[in-house]
Design a protein around this motif. Sequence first.
Motif: not given
Lengths: 115, 115
Positions: A1, A28-31, A94-97, A104
């Motif tokens: 990725e 796809g990372h919201d954060n 960025s992070s997913l959660a 991160y």
Amino acid sequence: EAGVTQFPSHSVIEKGQTVTLRCDPISGHDNLYWYRRVMGKEIKFLLHFVKESKQDESGMPNNRFLAERTGGTYSTLKVQPAELEDSGVYFCASSLAGPGKDGYTFGSGTRLTVV
Amino acid sequence: AQSVTQLDSHVSVSEGTPVLLRCNYSSSYSPSLFWYVQHPNKGLQLLLKYTSAATLVKGINGFEAEFKKSETSFHLTKPSAHMSDAAEYFCVVSDPRAGSYQLTFGKGTKLSVIP
């Protein structure tokens, strides 16, 4: 990725000018987070987006800094007008959660020099 | 509030000898702890993380760290240094249960490896 991409990698501007830094997070990372390191100091938190909303902007130093994340994808950090003390390296992550899950992923940073 | 103290700003070791980078933390809760590494002109890379599972954490490139709650420490070690380990290392603390996704960084330790 693909990782977190930041550009420009370097920017040299004169005091009083405007500079815009860009960050493309992992898809796809919201954060999305902005951090910066000024010369000789620690890396410090600036702000946190969840999608397009500012979740935490407690680290923004003053109103010369404006961060946006329209559409919840890439983000920009504008400094207007730039001052000498704004020089440093600006990191995006960025992070997913949250951090307790996977930490991160950071970009390579933008080195900003204000002269 | 959370904080991190990296006890050494510079560490110099000979190639093939052990590495010890020291970190003490302070947190009001049970934190997540991380070590990141930054090679010259590169981004911040996650080496390893502790998130309340095993206290001895293994990371990439042969590094490991041990979480010691009684000593509030999270020292980073490697049995045998390699030239490619020369970089700056950051100890990082986070506790989302404190209500924030912020990472708090130490000031960094620059590791030099002597041939």
